[in-house]
Write a protein that holds these residues in place. Structure first.
Motif, PDB file in Angstrom:
ATOM      1  N   LEU A   1       0.825  -1.215   0.000  1.00  0.00           N
ATOM      2  CA  LEU A   1       0.000   0.000   0.000  1.00  0.00           C
ATOM      3  C   LEU A   1       0.856   1.261   0.000  1.00  0.00           C
ATOM      4  O   LEU A   1       0.574   2.217  -0.728  1.00  0.00           O
ATOM      5  CB  LEU A   1      -0.943   0.000   1.196  1.00  0.00           C
ATOM      6  N   VAL A   2       1.904   1.265   0.816  1.00  0.00           N
ATOM      7  CA  VAL A   2       2.797   2.433   0.850  1.00  0.00           C
ATOM      8  C   VAL A   2       3.491   2.603  -0.499  1.00  0.00           C
ATOM      9  O   VAL A   2       3.540   3.700  -1.057  1.00  0.00           O
ATOM     10  CB  VAL A   2       3.822   2.302   1.996  1.00  0.00           C
ATOM     11  N   SER A   3       4.021   1.502  -1.045  1.00  0.00           N
ATOM     12  CA  SER A   3       4.688   1.573  -2.347  1.00  0.00           C
ATOM     13  C   SER A   3       3.728   2.002  -3.437  1.00  0.00           C
ATOM     14  O   SER A   3       4.072   2.859  -4.276  1.00  0.00           O
ATOM     15  CB  SER A   3       5.291   0.213  -2.712  1.00  0.00           C
ATOM     16  N   GLY A   4       2.524   1.417  -3.438  1.00  0.00           N
ATOM     17  CA  GLY A   4       1.518   1.801  -4.432  1.00  0.00           C
ATOM     18  C   GLY A   4       1.128   3.261  -4.309  1.00  0.00           C
ATOM     19  O   GLY A   4       0.942   3.953  -5.315  1.00  0.00           O
ATOM     20  N   GLY A   5       0.985   3.736  -3.085  1.00  0.00           N
ATOM     21  CA  GLY A   5       0.676   5.147  -2.869  1.00  0.00           C
ATOM     22  C   GLY A   5       1.749   6.067  -3.414  1.00  0.00           C
ATOM     23  O   GLY A   5       1.445   7.089  -4.037  1.00  0.00           O
ATOM     24  N   LEU A   6       3.000   5.673  -3.204  1.00  0.00           N
ATOM     25  CA  LEU A   6       4.103   6.482  -3.742  1.00  0.00           C
ATOM     26  C   LEU A   6       4.081   6.496  -5.264  1.00  0.00           C
ATOM     27  O   LEU A   6       4.361   7.522  -5.889  1.00  0.00           O
ATOM     28  CB  LEU A   6       5.450   5.950  -3.236  1.00  0.00           C
ATOM     29  N   VAL A   7       3.742   5.369  -5.868  1.00  0.00           N
ATOM     30  CA  VAL A   7       3.662   5.314  -7.327  1.00  0.00           C
ATOM     31  C   VAL A   7       2.517   6.192  -7.828  1.00  0.00           C
ATOM     32  O   VAL A   7       2.662   6.927  -8.802  1.00  0.00           O
ATOM     33  CB  VAL A   7       3.490   3.854  -7.808  1.00  0.00           C
ATOM     34  N   LEU A   8       1.362   6.119  -7.155  1.00  0.00           N
ATOM     35  CA  LEU A   8       0.214   6.920  -7.578  1.00  0.00           C
ATOM     36  C   LEU A   8       0.455   8.417  -7.424  1.00  0.00           C
ATOM     37  O   LEU A   8       0.076   9.208  -8.280  1.00  0.00           O
ATOM     38  CB  LEU A   8      -1.035   6.513  -6.794  1.00  0.00           C
ATOM     39  N   VAL A   9       1.073   8.798  -6.324  1.00  0.00           N
ATOM     40  CA  VAL A   9       1.360  10.218  -6.097  1.00  0.00           C
ATOM     41  C   VAL A   9       2.428  10.694  -7.066  1.00  0.00           C
ATOM     42  O   VAL A   9       2.401  11.806  -7.550  1.00  0.00           O
ATOM     43  CB  VAL A   9       1.788  10.459  -4.628  1.00  0.00           C
ATOM     44  N   GLY A  10       3.371   9.828  -7.339  1.00  0.00           N
ATOM     45  CA  GLY A  10       4.448  10.154  -8.269  1.00  0.00           C
ATOM     46  C   GLY A  10       5.707  10.550  -7.537  1.00  0.00           C
ATOM     47  O   GLY A  10       5.660  11.366  -6.608  1.00  0.00           O
ATOM     48  N   PRO A  11       6.813   9.961  -7.934  1.00  0.00           N
ATOM     49  CA  PRO A  11       8.069  10.262  -7.255  1.00  0.00           C
ATOM     50  C   PRO A  11       8.501  11.718  -7.390  1.00  0.00           C
ATOM     51  O   PRO A  11       9.171  12.254  -6.518  1.00  0.00           O
ATOM     52  CB  PRO A  11       9.076   9.323  -7.915  1.00  0.00           C
ATOM     53  N   ALA A  12       8.084  12.381  -8.455  1.00  0.00           N
ATOM     54  CA  ALA A  12       8.484  13.781  -8.631  1.00  0.00           C
ATOM     55  C   ALA A  12       7.869  14.673  -7.561  1.00  0.00           C
ATOM     56  O   ALA A  12       8.448  15.684  -7.175  1.00  0.00           O
ATOM     57  CB  ALA A  12       8.082  14.271 -10.014  1.00  0.00           C
ATOM     58  N   ARG A  13       6.695  14.299  -7.048  1.00  0.00           N
ATOM     59  CA  ARG A  13       6.064  15.089  -5.991  1.00  0.00           C
ATOM     60  C   ARG A  13       6.620  14.736  -4.618  1.00  0.00           C
ATOM     61  O   ARG A  13       6.702  15.584  -3.745  1.00  0.00           O
ATOM     62  CB  ARG A  13       4.558  14.865  -5.987  1.00  0.00           C
ATOM     63  N   VAL A  14       6.925  13.464  -4.425  1.00  0.00           N
ATOM     64  CA  VAL A  14       7.347  12.999  -3.110  1.00  0.00           C
ATOM     65  C   VAL A  14       8.838  13.246  -2.873  1.00  0.00           C
ATOM     66  O   VAL A  14       9.239  13.656  -1.791  1.00  0.00           O
ATOM     67  CB  VAL A  14       7.035  11.493  -2.945  1.00  0.00           C
ATOM     68  N   ALA A  15       9.645  13.014  -3.879  1.00  0.00           N
ATOM     69  CA  ALA A  15      11.102  13.040  -3.711  1.00  0.00           C
ATOM     70  C   ALA A  15      11.655  14.366  -3.177  1.00  0.00           C
ATOM     71  O   ALA A  15      12.459  14.351  -2.247  1.00  0.00           O
ATOM     72  CB  ALA A  15      11.799  12.654  -5.010  1.00  0.00           C
ATOM     73  N   PRO A  16      11.290  15.517  -3.715  1.00  0.00           N
ATOM     74  CA  PRO A  16      11.907  16.750  -3.214  1.00  0.00           C
ATOM     75  C   PRO A  16      11.657  16.990  -1.726  1.00  0.00           C
ATOM     76  O   PRO A  16      12.574  17.336  -0.985  1.00  0.00           O
ATOM     77  CB  PRO A  16      11.274  17.851  -4.062  1.00  0.00           C
ATOM     78  N   GLN A  17      10.415  16.796  -1.291  1.00  0.00           N
ATOM     79  CA  GLN A  17      10.121  17.001   0.128  1.00  0.00           C
ATOM     80  C   GLN A  17      10.805  15.924   0.969  1.00  0.00           C
ATOM     81  O   GLN A  17      11.332  16.203   2.039  1.00  0.00           O
ATOM     82  CB  GLN A  17       8.608  16.968   0.391  1.00  0.00           C
ATOM     83  N   TRP A  18      10.750  14.701   0.507  1.00  0.00           N
ATOM     84  CA  TRP A  18      11.336  13.583   1.238  1.00  0.00           C
ATOM     85  C   TRP A  18      12.843  13.776   1.405  1.00  0.00           C
ATOM     86  O   TRP A  18      13.378  13.636   2.493  1.00  0.00           O
ATOM     87  CB  TRP A  18      11.038  12.289   0.478  1.00  0.00           C
ATOM     88  N   ILE A  19      13.512  14.136   0.333  1.00  0.00           N
ATOM     89  CA  ILE A  19      14.963  14.301   0.392  1.00  0.00           C
ATOM     90  C   ILE A  19      15.333  15.477   1.282  1.00  0.00           C
ATOM     91  O   ILE A  19      16.201  15.372   2.145  1.00  0.00           O
ATOM     92  CB  ILE A  19      15.550  14.463  -1.020  1.00  0.00           C
TER      93      ILE A  19
ATOM     94  N   ARG B   1      13.589  17.021   3.658  1.00  0.00           N
ATOM     95  CA  ARG B   1      13.121  17.024   5.046  1.00  0.00           C
ATOM     96  C   ARG B   1      13.538  15.802   5.843  1.00  0.00           C
ATOM     97  O   ARG B   1      13.797  15.891   7.031  1.00  0.00           O
ATOM     98  CB  ARG B   1      11.608  17.136   5.079  1.00  0.00           C
ATOM     99  N   VAL B   2      13.549  14.656   5.227  1.00  0.00           N
ATOM    100  CA  VAL B   2      13.740  13.430   5.986  1.00  0.00           C
ATOM    101  C   VAL B   2      15.100  12.789   5.726  1.00  0.00           C
ATOM    102  O   VAL B   2      15.868  12.546   6.649  1.00  0.00           O
ATOM    103  CB  VAL B   2      12.604  12.416   5.679  1.00  0.00           C
ATOM    104  N   VAL B   3      15.392  12.523   4.466  1.00  0.00           N
ATOM    105  CA  VAL B   3      16.588  11.751   4.136  1.00  0.00           C
ATOM    106  C   VAL B   3      17.854  12.458   4.601  1.00  0.00           C
ATOM    107  O   VAL B   3      18.749  11.831   5.164  1.00  0.00           O
ATOM    108  CB  VAL B   3      16.636  11.437   2.623  1.00  0.00           C
ATOM    109  N   PHE B   4      17.945  13.759   4.405  1.00  0.00           N
ATOM    110  CA  PHE B   4      19.140  14.481   4.821  1.00  0.00           C
ATOM    111  C   PHE B   4      19.340  14.387   6.332  1.00  0.00           C
ATOM    112  O   PHE B   4      20.433  14.117   6.807  1.00  0.00           O
ATOM    113  CB  PHE B   4      19.075  15.954   4.385  1.00  0.00           C
ATOM    114  N   GLY B   5      18.262  14.576   7.085  1.00  0.00           N
ATOM    115  CA  GLY B   5      18.359  14.473   8.546  1.00  0.00           C
ATOM    116  C   GLY B   5      18.740  13.079   9.001  1.00  0.00           C
ATOM    117  O   GLY B   5      19.594  12.912   9.879  1.00  0.00           O
ATOM    118  N   VAL B   6      18.130  12.065   8.396  1.00  0.00           N
ATOM    119  CA  VAL B   6      18.472  10.684   8.746  1.00  0.00           C
ATOM    120  C   VAL B   6      19.924  10.393   8.394  1.00  0.00           C
ATOM    121  O   VAL B   6      20.643   9.735   9.155  1.00  0.00           O
ATOM    122  CB  VAL B   6      17.509   9.697   8.041  1.00  0.00           C
ATOM    123  N   ALA B   7      20.380  10.879   7.249  1.00  0.00           N
ATOM    124  CA  ALA B   7      21.768  10.654   6.841  1.00  0.00           C
ATOM    125  C   ALA B   7      22.747  11.300   7.818  1.00  0.00           C
ATOM    126  O   ALA B   7      23.758  10.701   8.188  1.00  0.00           O
ATOM    127  CB  ALA B   7      22.002  11.189   5.434  1.00  0.00           C
TER     128      ALA B   7
END
Length: 186
Positions: free
Chosen positions: A111-129, A131-137
């Motif tokens: 469901l999470v993977s499908g949701g990401l596909v439906l929303v589109g990586p172009a919409r999710v990736a900038p915010q994710w990178i 806000r989240v990925v940089f902090g986790v890294a």
């Protein structure tokens, strides 16, 4: 995910946390280098990977290679789901919580993977990178430095009784990058 799941299980690589912290970046750097060359070749030639491989394999050989790559990627996706399921179950067990069933875990991941596909990586990736990925890294690098600095002899992680496990872990991360080779070239 794969290394984390296997390092937690008694059937897997049995890597220590320090060795896992070494294996993942080393495999990622080597694999990333290979993938960057594939991406450059794909962009330079302007053709998908299977077409770029026609001179080496011929028309029929490239078609067979395309089928093999498709089957490999489907198999890899199944393996990833299995590894993720085992990792979640082990994490729940170590936290003292009852693990949900495999079907529940796979359904949530789907469901999470499908949701990401439906929303589109172009919409999710900038915010994710940003806000989240940089902090986790940043936190992960800090933990890695701390763990390696508390090791009496950090070089012993490369040459020890578990050296084969370390190199197997590096190879596993590298194999993941190699499986993405055909897609990056496209």
């Amino acid at each position: 995910t794969v290394l984390f799941g296997f390092s937690l299980s008694s059937e897997g690589f049995s890597l220590s946390l320090q060795q896992m912290i070494i294996a993942v970046p080393m495999g990622a750097v080597i694999g990333g280098s290979i993938l960057s060359l594939a991406a450059w070749a794909g962009a330079y030639n302007g053709v998908p990977t299977v077409l770029a491989l026609r001179p080496a394999f011929g028309g029929s050989g490239a078609g067979v290679l395309g089928v093999v790559l498709t089957v490999t990627l489907v198999g890899w996706a199944a393996f990833q789901l299995q590894a993720a399921t085992e990792s979640v179950a082990v994490a729940f067990g170590q936290a003292g919580l009852p693990a949900p069933g495999d079907v529940v875990i796979i359904s949530v991941i789907g469901l999470v993977s499908g949701g990401l596909v439906l929303v589109g990586p172009a919409r999710v990736a900038p915010q994710w990178i940003s806000r989240v990925v940089f902090g986790v890294a940043v936190v992960a690098v800090g933990i890695a430095i701390w763990l390696l600095s508390t090791q009496p002899d950090p070089a012993s992680l490369l040459v020890s009784e578990q050296t084969n496990a370390l190199w197997l872990g590096i190879d596993s991360v590298l194999a993941l990058a190699i499986l993405w080779f055909p897609l990056v070239g496209d």
